[in-house]
Design a protein around this motif. Structure first.
Motif, short mmCIF file in Angstrom:
data_model
loop_
_atom_site.label_atom_id
_atom_site.label_comp_id
_atom_site.label_asym_id
_atom_site.label_seq_id
_atom_site.Cartn_x
_atom_site.Cartn_y
_atom_site.Cartn_z
N GLU A 63 0.85 -1.19 0.00
CA GLU A 63 0.00 0.00 0.00
C GLU A 63 0.89 1.25 0.00
O GLU A 63 1.11 1.91 1.01
CB GLU A 63 -0.91 -0.01 1.24
N ASP A 65 2.68 4.41 -2.98
CA ASP A 65 2.58 5.09 -4.26
C ASP A 65 3.11 4.22 -5.40
O ASP A 65 4.26 3.80 -5.41
CB ASP A 65 3.40 6.39 -4.16
N ASP A 127 -0.97 1.64 -4.41
CA ASP A 127 -1.78 2.80 -4.07
C ASP A 127 -1.56 3.87 -5.14
O ASP A 127 -0.56 3.85 -5.86
CB ASP A 127 -1.36 3.33 -2.70
N GLY A 128 -2.47 4.83 -5.22
CA GLY A 128 -2.24 5.97 -6.08
C GLY A 128 -1.24 6.92 -5.45
O GLY A 128 -0.84 6.75 -4.28
N LEU A 130 -1.16 9.36 -3.58
CA LEU A 130 -2.10 10.04 -2.68
C LEU A 130 -1.59 10.00 -1.25
O LEU A 130 -1.00 9.00 -0.83
CB LEU A 130 -3.47 9.38 -2.74
N ALA A 135 -3.43 15.11 -2.79
CA ALA A 135 -3.13 14.25 -3.92
C ALA A 135 -2.04 14.90 -4.77
O ALA A 135 -1.94 16.12 -4.84
CB ALA A 135 -4.39 14.02 -4.76
N THR A 233 -2.79 5.75 -13.84
CA THR A 233 -2.54 6.72 -12.77
C THR A 233 -2.98 8.12 -13.19
O THR A 233 -3.57 8.86 -12.38
CB THR A 233 -1.05 6.72 -12.39
N TYR A 240 -9.72 11.65 -9.21
CA TYR A 240 -9.64 11.94 -7.78
C TYR A 240 -9.67 13.45 -7.54
O TYR A 240 -10.37 13.93 -6.63
CB TYR A 240 -8.35 11.33 -7.21
N VAL A 256 -12.69 8.09 -1.29
CA VAL A 256 -12.17 6.77 -0.89
C VAL A 256 -12.51 5.71 -1.93
O VAL A 256 -11.75 4.76 -2.14
CB VAL A 256 -12.68 6.37 0.52
N ARG A 259 -9.96 6.14 -4.76
CA ARG A 259 -8.66 5.62 -4.32
C ARG A 259 -8.63 4.10 -4.40
O ARG A 259 -7.68 3.51 -4.94
CB ARG A 259 -8.36 6.08 -2.90
N ASP A 260 -9.65 3.44 -3.87
CA ASP A 260 -9.63 1.98 -3.88
C ASP A 260 -9.83 1.43 -5.28
O ASP A 260 -9.34 0.33 -5.59
CB ASP A 260 -10.67 1.43 -2.91
N HIS A 284 -8.77 -2.00 3.14
CA HIS A 284 -8.59 -1.89 1.69
C HIS A 284 -8.68 -3.24 0.99
O HIS A 284 -8.81 -3.28 -0.24
CB HIS A 284 -7.23 -1.27 1.36
#
Length: 401
Positions: A63, A65, A127-128, A130, A135, A233, A240, A256, A259-260, A284
């Motif tokens: 989890e 970037d 994960d992004g 974020l 962000a 991305t 986002y 959220v 993001r998920d 997550h």
């Protein structure tokens, strides 16, 4: 009943985990109920090492970037950079400062040294780009996607020039402004420039898809997969940022969820490459709808990355959450005996793997209470989910790192 419960417990090792699953998963996820505890990361490292060495898993995804993670992957596969550099620049959320993550990266590099690419274990962030407060600008992903396409396709197929992207992106600080999280009116996400960038990102990602056979031949499958990551991305980040500018009551749920969704798309892409081990917060990775309360916001409900991935992969996705007894340095003391954590804490094992469906059957009609935590950073396990869980890892005491 105590005898029945003891019969549901196993050592935490690769063979036991896979032995409890209905099928060998292409994506095996291990969850944690709190972040930043090296005792949990040490357990993860030992289990993932076994699954790599004994069971042939070839990607470890955390989890963190997804773009920063490319630096870590380059290091563990080729030795590019130094360990200090990748720990500082290759992780988000300050995960690079954790000794358990440093030990994982060091082991991956040592494991891969001298091995052919087909036998190496890869690293990925899923994960992004974020953070909890903000962000990132979409610049890195969007321009990298354009740079991959520009020298390899006819110029008239490109929807814009690199200069157009730079002009529309403007100053990166306007995208990163941390005040936006609490004040959506400050967001650039619904500006005319952002709207235009969303269309261009979609066109660039579509062009990448349309040119797949040519691009793989011109470069490599790895390079094409990296360009696909840039495309996912860029479009995800712009989505986002648009949600950051939302002023309706559903704003936090949108954030959220997006993001998920980005997490899920990254995990599914990694699973296309081969068997994957993933590690993140339980919320997550679970198959059920997730809930969370932030600041003074109402309760937020959304479908997690695990729920999205599980719907696609079925039995090829497995999730093993972790539950904890005491984290005394965080004010989380011995759990009450009428909770699942309290039931397991009364047993002598310091850590164990629980056959969750068998334990639920052994408990029968006995109802366990949902534990409450005095510390916001720890989420207890909901006993109502026990019967539907693949398995459960329990750690009795978490010492201070």
């Amino acid at each position: 009943m105590a005898t029945d419960i003891k019969e549901t417990l196993h050592a935490v090792d690769a063979a036991a985990v896979l032995g409890l699953l209905p099928a060998r998963p292409r994506l095996l996820a291990l969850g944690e109920p709190t972040h930043g505890e090296n005792a949990l990361l040490d357990l993860r490292n030992a289990l993932f090492r076994q699954l790599v060495e004994q069971e042939g898993y070839r990607t470890i995804a955390l989890e963190s970037d997804c773009l920063k993670g490319l630096l870590v992957d380059d290091y563990v596969t080729s030795g590019a950079g130094t360990l200090d550099e990748v720990m500082e620049r290759g992780f988000s959320h300050e995960w690079g400062a954790l000794a358990g993550n440093r030990a994982l990266v060091r082991w991956m590099r040592a494991h891969n040294d001298g091995r052919p690419a087909s036998e190496q274990v890869r690293f990925a962030g899923f994960d992004g780009p974020l953070e909890i407060t903000h962000a990132e600008s979409p610049r890195q992903a969007l321009t990298a996607l354009h740079d991959h396409l520009a020298p390899r396709v006819d110029a008239d197929l490109l929807p814009c020039t690199r200069q157009t992207l730079d002009r529309l992106l403007g100053d990166d600080d306007r995208w990163r402004d941390p005040a936006v999280m609490r004040d959506p009116e400050r967001s650039v996400g619904r500006s005319a420039d952002a709207h235009r960038l969303r269309l261009l990102a979609d066109d660039l990602a579509a062009l990448l898809d349309l040119q797949t056979p040519h691009l793989i031949t011109e470069t490599s499958r790895d390079a094409w997969e990296r360009a696909c990551l840039y495309g996912r991305t860029a479009t995800g980040l712009l989505r986002y940022h648009r949600s950051m500018a939302d002023t309706t009551p559903s704003r936090m749920a949108r954030l959220v969820s997006v993001r998920d969704q980005m997490m899920a798309h990254n995990l599914l892409a990694l699973a296309e490459r081969g068997p994957v081990l993933a590690y993140a917060q339980n919320v997550h990775l679970q198959r059920e709808r997730s809930t969370m309360r932030m600041w003074d916001e109402p309760l937020v409900t959304w479908w997690s990355a695990g729920a999205l991935v599980g719907a696609r992969l079925g039995e090829e996705y497995a999730f093993v959450p972790t539950a904890l007894g005491a984290i005394r340095h965080r004010g989380v003391e011995v759990p009450p005996p009428d909770t699942l954590e309290g039931l397991l804490y009364a047993l002598p094992q310091e850590r164990c793997l629980v056959d969750a469906p068998r334990l639920a059957a052994a408990l029968g009609d006995e109802r366990l209470a949902l534990r409450t935590s005095p510390w916001f950073g720890y989420a207890p396990f909901d006993p109502a989910r026990l019967a539907d869980s693949d398995a459960l890892v329990f750690v009795r005491d978490v010492p201070q790192s």
